[in-house]
Scaffold this active site. Sequence first.
Site, PDB file in Angstrom:
ATOM      1  N   ARG A  59       0.813  -1.223   0.000  1.00  0.00           N
ATOM      2  CA  ARG A  59       0.000   0.000   0.000  1.00  0.00           C
ATOM      3  C   ARG A  59       0.846   1.273   0.000  1.00  0.00           C
ATOM      4  O   ARG A  59       0.417   2.340   0.435  1.00  0.00           O
ATOM      5  CB  ARG A  59      -0.998  -0.001   1.160  1.00  0.00           C
ATOM      6  CG  ARG A  59      -1.950  -1.213   1.115  1.00  0.00           C
ATOM      7  CD  ARG A  59      -3.108  -1.116   2.046  1.00  0.00           C
ATOM      8  NE  ARG A  59      -3.895   0.103   1.905  1.00  0.00           N
ATOM      9  CZ  ARG A  59      -4.812   0.339   0.967  1.00  0.00           C
ATOM     10  NH1 ARG A  59      -5.050  -0.567   0.032  1.00  0.00           N
ATOM     11  NH2 ARG A  59      -5.492   1.461   0.952  1.00  0.00           N
ATOM     12  N   LEU A  60       2.043   1.177  -0.525  1.00  0.00           N
ATOM     13  CA  LEU A  60       2.935   2.333  -0.643  1.00  0.00           C
ATOM     14  C   LEU A  60       2.757   2.927  -2.045  1.00  0.00           C
ATOM     15  O   LEU A  60       3.694   3.059  -2.819  1.00  0.00           O
ATOM     16  CB  LEU A  60       4.386   1.928  -0.376  1.00  0.00           C
ATOM     17  CG  LEU A  60       4.634   1.266   0.987  1.00  0.00           C
ATOM     18  CD1 LEU A  60       6.083   0.818   1.108  1.00  0.00           C
ATOM     19  CD2 LEU A  60       4.260   2.221   2.114  1.00  0.00           C
TER      20      LEU A  60
END
Length: 192
Positions: A171-172
Amino acid sequence: MTTDPFALFDAWYAEARASEINDSNAMALATADSAGRPAVRMVLLKGHGPDGFVFYTNQQSRKAGDIAANPQAALLFHWKSLRRQIRIEGPLTPVSDAQADAYFASRGRDSQLGAWASDQSRPLDARETFEARFAEVQARFEGRDVPRPPHWSGYRVTPLRIEFWQDRAHRLHERHLFTRTADGWDEGLLYP
């Protein structure tokens, strides 16, 4: 040097057109009525460029009513297999009659007839009612071209903001935001 957001859109859209199985031109269109109540639905992108992003609809539909009351919109392209999305926000303006006529003429005949037969977004008592109206319109235009109905046209969203979102591990994600200025575009990053 700032990236051209339209060139980036073109590149991502070309990849989506090559890889998406169905309707790579599908976009969520969000509008709000005069009281600010939002509505969202899927429509198809039918033209785009530096002047904006174009879709077509029945002018008597709920979305057209929202647009008349509050001519602002947000668009969302989501290409799950590419793990990308593009968000676009800006004002709506009608396309010209000539542009609407040209696009309508390019549609399939049944789609043209459907535009005449449908009271889009209004209650329908039974599917058979619509099918009967479609048959009536078919008979009415038998053997001749189907003109664009007076209640059918298009809109252009002129972007003030365009955000490109790329999925990343854990989720970066990567988010690039373009904001229109008097001189062009400002480009920046957003936290994921």
